[in-house]
Scaffold this motif. Structure first.
Motif, PDB file in Angstrom:
ATOM      1  N   UNK A  39       0.872  -1.183   0.000  1.00  0.00           N
ATOM      2  CA  UNK A  39       0.000   0.000   0.000  1.00  0.00           C
ATOM      3  C   UNK A  39       0.900   1.221   0.000  1.00  0.00           C
ATOM      4  N   UNK A  40       0.728   2.053  -0.974  1.00  0.00           N
ATOM      5  CA  UNK A  40       1.535   3.274  -1.027  1.00  0.00           C
ATOM      6  C   UNK A  40       0.621   4.449  -0.716  1.00  0.00           C
ATOM      7  N   UNK A  41       1.127   5.311   0.156  1.00  0.00           N
ATOM      8  CA  UNK A  41       0.350   6.483   0.526  1.00  0.00           C
ATOM      9  C   UNK A  41       0.100   7.331  -0.735  1.00  0.00           C
ATOM     10  N   UNK A  42      -1.158   7.513  -1.152  1.00  0.00           N
ATOM     11  CA  UNK A  42      -1.436   8.259  -2.392  1.00  0.00           C
ATOM     12  C   UNK A  42      -0.881   9.684  -2.366  1.00  0.00           C
ATOM     13  N   UNK A  47      -0.929  13.651  -7.806  1.00  0.00           N
ATOM     14  CA  UNK A  47      -1.872  13.460  -8.901  1.00  0.00           C
ATOM     15  C   UNK A  47      -1.143  12.869 -10.106  1.00  0.00           C
ATOM     16  N   UNK A  48      -1.689  11.823 -10.686  1.00  0.00           N
ATOM     17  CA  UNK A  48      -1.035  11.223 -11.854  1.00  0.00           C
ATOM     18  C   UNK A  48      -1.468  12.000 -13.098  1.00  0.00           C
TER      19      UNK A  48
END
Ligand SMILES: *Cc1c(COP(=O)(O)O)cnc(C)c1O
Length: 485
Positions: A39-42, A47-48
């Motif tokens: 799990x990576x912290x968004x 923003x992608x």
């Protein structure tokens, strides 16, 4: 005679990458994940961006297609008047790419830059000899910047004598950048007209010269491609009232080894290394417009200056009267290296020969086309010749139509509608690097176009016929830059 070649340049429509993308397409693939999910912290990712997704061939073809749109001097003749689009020997490129040059940091102390400094020092000496001037700064990065620098030098010199003059004489046959440089430097341009021979007469200069005029800025050869025969007499008139003579020497291609402008009373002149001395240019790429002066203007030259003592080259900044710096570091070194290499590989004899051939080629074109295109000044020209569309006007064919039709025959169009003193001008500069066969092919294409203008003017109105972009609005893009959705 070779067959005239119609449309040798591939012409593809090409869309934006954003219009081509397809979700899920990509240029690479990763091996399967064998380390489990994390799990990576968004917030860490942010923003992608919504980038277009493309395969490798999509990308390669896109850029290759775009690269094919460009007409270049390596493809065929590029007779763009006033620009000297000559072939640039690859030898110069090789030298400019030497690691010792490309990897030298400009902030290195002078003792680690001896090679580059020697090259610059020697290049200054070559230019002094070619122009007949007495001191040079290689700093300006273009002809126009050389002009501005030169006018600033004249202004600084006059001010040091306690004078502040407000006007500058500029003839109608000067390059367009001349009045711009004069104005940018705070002077009011005083326009004078050339005479019926297309050059300046001493009388017209005398009639406007007074103690409020800082000098004259003349282009020689002028923009009609004609040699200003009265320049020495004009210099006397200007000097007698305390003014100075600026010669725009961007087009030195007709004069190398033949005349030294310094011997004709010129006080300042710039030369365009990227034209005469063979560097690829156009499209706003780097240039170099060294400014060459007589002794009385030397103290005002930009810093740093290069000096030599005991075979060591040094940069000096301590020049109390300098106008300061006009470019970061020392100017565009790559262009200087090419010019240095060009001058050394040609030597005095072949520089002169290059000028002679440039003049011969332009006169060959002038004589071969003057029965089909109107020649406003029927005299021996220098490195370029100027026709007009007068003979085609009754068919409503314009200089622009002729230029566009030349694209169909695989040539770059000449300069059109310049110089402004000639209505409907077609300004052709073949340069010395074109062979007689190429010149003949170009002449044949022009003669064919003149026939088409009589027999089928529609062909010209619709040219270029085989390109998907035909007549674009040539000022719209510059006035209304549109870079994003
Ligand atoms: C090209 C040219 C200039 C301007 O040189 P740039 O390097 O484009 O700024 C000035 N004068 C003449 C006569 C020229 O041909």
């Amino acid at each position: 005679m070779h067959e005239l070649n119609q449309c040798p340049i591939p012409s593809f429509e090409e869309f934006l990458l954003w219009e081509k993308g397809n979700k899920g397409r990509s240029g690479f693939s990763f091996p399967a994940n064998d380390t489990g999910d994390f799990d990576i912290d968004p917030d860490l990712i942010g923003e992608i961006p919504d980038l277009t997704e493309l395969s490798e061939p999509d990308v390669v073809r896109h850029y290759t297609r775009l690269s094919q749109w460009n007409f270049c001097v390596d493809l065929d003749m590029y007779p763009l008047g006033s620009c000297t689009m000559k072939y640039n020997p690859r030898l110069n490129e090789r030298q400019a790419q030497l690691k010792g040059f490309t990897e030298a940091h400009p902030l290195l102390p002078a003792r680690y830059l001896q090679g580059i400094l020697k090259l610059m020092y020697d290049l200054e000496a070559f230019l002094r000899e070619i122009t007949g001037m007495e001191a040079v700064s290689l700093q300006p990065s273009a002809g126009a910047q050389g002009e501005l620098t030169g006018i600033m030098l004249i202004d600084a010199c006059l001010r040091s004598r306690g004078e502040k003059r407000t006007k500058f004489i500029v003839p109608d046959t000067a390059h367009g950048t001349n009045p711009a440089s004069i104005t940018l430097c705070g002077f009011v341009p005083v326009n004078i007209k050339s005479n019926e021979k297309g050059i300046l007469s001493p009388e017209s200069v005398a009639s406007v010269m007074d103690e409020d005029v800082a000098g004259i800025m003349m282009t020689n050869p002028n923009t009609l491609g004609l040699y200003e025969e009265n320049i020495a007499r004009i210099a006397e008139i200007i000097h007698s009232k305390g003014g100075m003579v600026y010669c725009d020497g961007a087009n030195l291609n007709a004069l190398m080894g033949i005349v030294q402008m310094g011997s004709l009373g010129v006080d300042v002149m710039h030369v365009n290394l990227h034209k005469t001395f063979s560097s690829p240019h156009g499209g706003g790429g780097p240039g170099s417009g060294p400014v060459c002066v007589k002794k009385h203007l030397e103290p005002f030259l930009p810093v740093p200056r290069i000096i030599e003592s005991d075979r060591q080259y040094e940069l000096i900044y301590d020049c109390p009267d300098t106008i300061g710096k006009i470019h970061s570091f020392y100017g565009n070194i790559g262009v200087m290296i090419r010019a240095y290499c060009y001058i050394l590989s040609m030597g005095p004899e072949f520089l002169k020969k290059a000028s002679q051939l440039a003049v011969l080629n332009a006169n060959y074109i002038k004589e071969s086309l003057k029965d089909v295109f109107h020649l406003p000044y029927d005299r021996t020209c220098m490195h370029e010749c100027v026709f007009t569309d007068e003979k085609q006007q009754h068919q409503k064919v314009t200089a622009l139509d002729v230029a566009k039709r030349l694209i169909d025959y695989g040539f770059h169009p000449p300069t059109v509608y310049f110089p402004l003193v000639v209505k409907g001008a077609l300004m052709i500069e073949p340069t010395e690097t074109e062979s007689k066969e190429t010149l003949d092919r170009f002449i044949e294409a022009c003669r064919q176009i003149a026939r088409e203008a009589e027999e089928n003017p529609e062909l010209l109105h619709n040219a270029p016929s085989q390109h998907f972009r035909k007549r674009i609005d040539e000022t719209f893009a510059a006035r209304n830059l549109y870079l994003r959705d």
